[in-house]
Structure formats: structure tokens, C-alpha cells
Design a protein around this motif. Structure first.
Motif, short mmCIF file in Angstrom:
data_model
loop_
_atom_site.label_atom_id
_atom_site.label_comp_id
_atom_site.label_asym_id
_atom_site.label_seq_id
_atom_site.Cartn_x
_atom_site.Cartn_y
_atom_site.Cartn_z
N ASN A 377 6.39 1.05 20.20
CA ASN A 377 5.30 1.77 20.86
C ASN A 377 4.84 0.98 22.09
O ASN A 377 4.25 -0.10 21.97
N GLU A 406 2.59 -5.11 14.92
CA GLU A 406 3.30 -4.33 13.91
C GLU A 406 2.32 -3.50 13.07
O GLU A 406 2.59 -2.33 12.76
N GLN A 407 1.19 -4.10 12.71
CA GLN A 407 0.16 -3.35 11.97
C GLN A 407 -0.37 -2.19 12.80
O GLN A 407 -0.52 -1.07 12.30
N GLU A 409 1.07 -0.66 15.28
CA GLU A 409 2.10 0.36 15.44
C GLU A 409 2.22 1.21 14.18
O GLU A 409 2.34 2.45 14.24
N HIS A 410 2.17 0.57 13.02
CA HIS A 410 2.26 1.29 11.75
C HIS A 410 1.10 2.27 11.61
O HIS A 410 1.29 3.43 11.19
N ASN A 411 -0.11 1.84 11.97
CA ASN A 411 -1.28 2.72 11.86
C ASN A 411 -1.19 3.91 12.80
O ASN A 411 -1.56 5.04 12.44
N ILE A 413 1.62 5.27 13.90
CA ILE A 413 2.65 6.17 13.37
C ILE A 413 2.07 7.02 12.24
O ILE A 413 2.32 8.23 12.17
N GLU A 414 1.29 6.38 11.38
CA GLU A 414 0.65 7.11 10.28
C GLU A 414 -0.25 8.22 10.81
O GLU A 414 -0.21 9.36 10.33
N TYR A 499 8.38 6.21 10.33
CA TYR A 499 8.37 4.77 10.14
C TYR A 499 9.77 4.20 10.38
O TYR A 499 10.78 4.89 10.16
N GLU A 501 11.73 2.27 8.78
CA GLU A 501 12.66 2.24 7.64
C GLU A 501 13.23 3.61 7.28
O GLU A 501 14.21 3.70 6.54
#
Length: 525
Positions: A377, A406-407, A409-411, A413-414, A499, A501
Motif C-alpha cells: 500500500n 504492516e499493521q 496495511e492489514h487494517n 485491507i480489512e 490479505y 496470504e
């Protein structure tokens, strides 16, 4: 003709006489001011501060003049920071004496120099502090340092800030680190062109206000505002350039056509980059307007019960989640011990800034840093990359910011997956796995599975618009329009709506082999 000439000569003589009178008044006032300011006895000086302020105001109204050069009123600049001949001067304020000054680090003589006014002979400008004219300073609403205090080392400065945060606040350990690093970063806002914001999130009574109260005392020239209007923010940042804005419990930004809220959103979204001015039309009187650009750049701290609904602004924020207090030793009130600790930290931060603004090691880290290349991102990488400038003093910051990115980006994406457009995209991937010919109707039917209420069901035309907005093209076959398969576009959208993975598996379901995925990866890079 003769009469006209005589009138003109008389007018010139009158103007010269008036200028001469003004010069005499200025000289008398200036002499009186110098006499008052040279008062040796500190007690007497304090008594005469009010007289000094009045004299300065009178001199300003007439136009400033010193012994060597005369500077017109228009050439007087009120500012809290001056870059003069390569030296940075920052404003300090002593609340006990009411004295405002500039301070600068003299690295040649290894000492601090102070001045109440500064003059740029080349530009014919005189700089005066904002203290005398700004009630916010006198009333303590802008917590300026009193004087520089030796910060000793970066680690010592960081530890002092983190201990303060931990003693008065309960947040997760990694959030404590974010608050401490962000505080130091705010003091170097003049050295970077992009900055992240902080968003403090929590239920009522969990510590949102306590968090912003602590940060407003230690971040760079913090301006705390409750329910500000756009013109308040504009004027504040016009006077206090690159100050830290602290907006407490006013980030709802209702989804309506309130022009002021629209303007605030524009300002906040543009304010994380220094080269993105906000344009306004300013009334000059008599119905005339001129275009003027305002810079809203600077660190900002918001507090809210939930995340900000506006995606662009939300993506610029590092989230600080506060929770109910469990540690009984946390004081209920901040109190005098807090303010004494804050005064020391403010001085240490000022010392750190002034001694390092031209640090050669630090300057190397102002260039593009590649430590966030693994973050897909680009907004996350762009917003967090500037924090890495502090890694010149603390190499532990690099892995910490990587993990934070990374955190973040994960949030994001969610959030994207749960958005309406994200649901449309994921439904399209499910349907295309079942059939080669997919229309918006098929995608809408997939999304409506299990929904019995017609009011809650999505419409196929709405789905079609979302797919078009994402870049999918269509072809007509018979009476229906079918969505064209586009592996390259799908791979691109998976970066936002899947995500890491699960991306490879979703591409395989879309009908792209691993060999084709590798080829797409090479093309994408």
C-alpha cells in the motif's frame, strides 16, 4: 499652471514635515524602550513589562526604526520561527516574567544566543515574536518552552517522554512507543515534506482526552481546539506555521453538504504534505476577492469514538486505541508535578531540535528511505516513511516502523474488504470461478444470497457502476453485458481487497496459473 505647481510643492513640504514628525516620535519611543529594556534589576523589569509592551505596539504602529536602518510597518514580520543566515531561531516564553525571546544554538561558540527582535538587513525585514500579540501564549494555551535544557542523548530524551506517557496514561506498549516517537518527530516537521497523523480511538471515559492533553503539552507548538471551524484552523496555521493541531472529539464530519465541514476535510487531507496548498478566495472589501493559498501542513492529532469514515483522511492516521484504566497508580488529575515534568521535556526537545537541525548524519536520512519497499500500500509507505528520519539517532526505529506499517496495511485491507466496493469485488471473484461469462446481475445475485428483505438487496446497476469504477470493461453478448476478464487488473485490486496470504489462491481460482502469476509479477514490477 503656476498655482498648481505651488500647491504641489506645498503638499510635498507637508508630507516631508509629517514624515519628520513621525521619525522624531519613533526615535523618542525607541530611546525610551531601550532605556526600559536595559533595566538591570529583574524585579523592576517585571514591573515595567506592561510599559515595554505598550511602547512596542506604538513603535509598530508608526513603523519600526533602529539606529542604522529604517524599516517600514509592512516589513515587520510576526513569527515564532526564523531562519536567518543559516541559523534557526525558535521562540521561547517565560510565564513568570512574561518575557518573549528568540533563541538559537551557536555551534561555533557552543552556547545559546537570545534576542527579542531579529533583523534581516538584506531583506529589510524585522522579526518580532508572536508572544506580545497572541493571548493564547500568555494564557498558556500554546505550551512554548521556557528555555533549552540539555537532552544528553536521544535515548535519554526518548526515555523521559515514554516515562511521562506511561505514568499518566494506559495504552498498549507499542502505542506508547508511537506516542513518544511522534512527539520527537513533530519537532522536526520543518525538515520533512510528509507527515502522518494520530487518531486516538476509544469509548467515553477511557482516556482519549487524557491522551491528547498529554500530547498537546509536548508536541511542537501544539494548538488545542474543540469543535473548530475552518477559518479558525486557517488563521492559526497562518500565524503558527507547521504547528501541531490537536482536535479533541470533533472528527465526525457528517456526510452532508456542510460547506465548512467539507473545507475542514479538504484542509486535513491536504495537510499531510507540504507542497499541497489549499486555495481560498479572500474578501478584500467592495465586493472584490483575491485568490490566496494557505498551507495546512503539519502534525495533527484527532480523537474520536471510532475511526474516521472518510477513507482518505483515515488512511493518513496512525491509530492509538485507549482502554479502561486498570492501573490504580495513574493519577486522576495531571497537577503540578506533571507540568514540571513537561517543562523539562519541552526544553529538552527544543535543545534536541536546535542542535540537530543541520546534523550531517540526520541530513542523510532526509533522502528517500527504502526500508518500506515490502509494503504494497503506497499510502501507508508514504505516510510512515518520514518517521524513519529519527533512525539516524535510534536504529531500533526501523524494525518498529516496518511492523507498524504492516499493521497499518492489514487494517486498511480489512476496512477495504468490508467496504461496499470490496464486497462487490470479492463477490465477482466468487462468481467468475463458477462461470466464464459473468454479468453484474450474477454478481448482485451472489451478494444477495441469504438476504430476504428486498430493501437490503443490492441492485445490479449499482454493482455494475462499482465494477466500472474499478476499471473493469464489458462486452455485449445478446441482451446482456458481460465483464471482461482482466488478470492484470485483478492482481492489482487484490493488493487492496485481499490479505497477502490469500492472494495466490484467489488468482488460481480466477484461472491464472502460477507461471502466469510470475509473468504478471514481472510485468507489474
Amino acid at each position: 499652471m503656476v498655482e498648481d505647481k505651488e500647491e504641489s510643492e506645498e503638499l510635498i513640504r507637508n508630507n516631508e514635515n509629517r514624515d519628520s514628525e513621525l521619525n522624531e516620535k519613533r526615535e523618542l519611543l525607541q530611546l525610551k524602550l531601550e532605556e526600559l529594556e536595559s533595566e538591570i534589576d529583574p524585579k523592576e523589569r517585571i514591573k515595567k513589562l506592561e510599559d515595554i509592551s505598550k511602547l512596542r505596539a506604538k513603535i509598530k504602529s508608526l513603523g519600526f526604526k533602529n539606529k542604522k536602518n529604517e524599516v517600514k510597518k509592512d516589513n515587520i514580520v510576526e513569527t515564532s520561527r526564523v531562519n536567518l543566515n543559516g541559523n534557526i531561531w525558535e521562540q521561547v516564553y517565560n510565564h513568570k516574567t512574561g518575557v518573549c525571546q528568540y533563541v538559537s544554538w551557536d555551534k561555533t561558540n557552543n552556547k545559546y544566543n537570545y534576542a527579542e527582535t531579529l533583523q534581516d538587513d538584506e531583506k529589510q525585514l524585522v522579526y518580532i515574536t508572536l508572544c506580545q500579540q497572541d493571548d493564547w501564549v500568555k494564557n498558556g494555551y500554546i505550551p512554548l518552552p521556557e528555555k533549552p535544557i540539555d537532552y544528553v542523548s536521544f535515548q535519554n530524551l526518548y526515555d523521559e517522554i515514554q516515562k511521562l506517557i506511561h505514568f499518566y496514561l494506559e495504552v498498549a506498549d507499542d502505542r506508547e512507543k508511537i506516542l513518544a516517537y511522534y512527539t520527537i518527530f513533530s519537532w522536526f516537521i520543518h525538515e520533512v515534506d510528509t507527515c502522518p497523523y494520530l487518531l486516538v480511538i476509544g469509548d467515553p471515559g477511557c482516556g482519549k482526552t487524557r491522551t491528547v492533553d498529554i500530547m498537546k503539552y509536548i508536541c511542537y507548538k501544539s494548538q488545542s481546539m474543540l469543535n473548530p471551524r475552518s477559518n479558525h484552523v486557517y488563521r492559526t496555521l497562518e500565524d503558527w506555521k507547521r504547528a501541531t493541531l490537536v482536535i479533541n472529539e470533533k472528527t465526525d464530519f457528517a456526510k452532508n453538504k456542510d460547506s465548512d465541514k467539507d473545507e475542514l476535510l479538504t484542509m486535513y487531507c491536504a495537510g499531510n504534505q507540504s507542497d499541497t496548498p489549499v486555495i481560498r478566495m479572500v474578501d478584500q472589501g467592495n465586493g472584490k476577492y483575491i485568490r490566496k493559498s494557505f498551507c495546512s501542513y503539519g502534525c495533527k492529532i484527532f480523537s474520536n469514538y471510532d475511526e474516521i469514515w472518510h477513507d482518505a483522511l483515515n488512511s493518513r492516521c496512525i491509530k492509538i486505541y485507549v482502554k479502561d484504566k486498570t492501573r490504580k497508580e495513574i493519577p486522576l488529575q495531571l497537577g503540578n508535578p506533571f507540568y514540571e515534568k513537561v517543562k523539562k521535556i519541552q526544553g529538552m526537545l527544543l535543545d534536541f531540535q536546535l542542535k540537530n537541525n543541520d546534523n550531517l548524519i540526520f541530513a542523510e536520512f532526509k533522502e528517500e528511505h527504502n526500508s518500506l519497499n515490502n509494503i504494497d500500500n503506497s499510502r501507508v509507505a508514504q505516510v510512515l516513511q518520514p518517521l524513519l528520519i529519527l533512525s539516524a539517532f535510534d536504529d531500533k526505529l526501523i524494525p518498529f516502523v516496518k511492523n507498524l506499517a504492516e499493521q497499518q496495511e492489514h487494517n486498511l485491507i480489512e476496512d477495504a474488504i468490508l467496504s461496499y466496493r470490496g464486497q462487490v469485488f470479492r463477490a465477482y471473484l466468487d462468481v467468475v470461478n463458477e462461470s466464464d461469462n459473468v454479468s453484474a446481475i450474477n454478481v448482485a445475485n451472489k451478494m444477495n444470497e441469504g438476504i430476504t428483505s428486498d430493501k437490503q438487496k443490492v441492485r445490479s446497476d449499482s454493482v455494475g457502476k462499482q465494477l466500472s469504477a474499478m476499471g473493469f470493461s464489458k462486452h455485449k453478448m445478446g441482451k446482456l453485458h458481460y465483464i471482461d476478464k482482466n488478470p492484470k487488473l485483478v492482481k492489482e485490486k487484490l493488493l487492496r481487497y485481499a490479505y497477502p496470504e490469500e492472494r495466490e489462491e484467489l488468482l488460481v481460482k480466477y484461472g491464472i496459473t502460477k507461471e502466469e502469476q510470475q509473468k504478471l509479477k514481472e510485468e507489474y514490477e
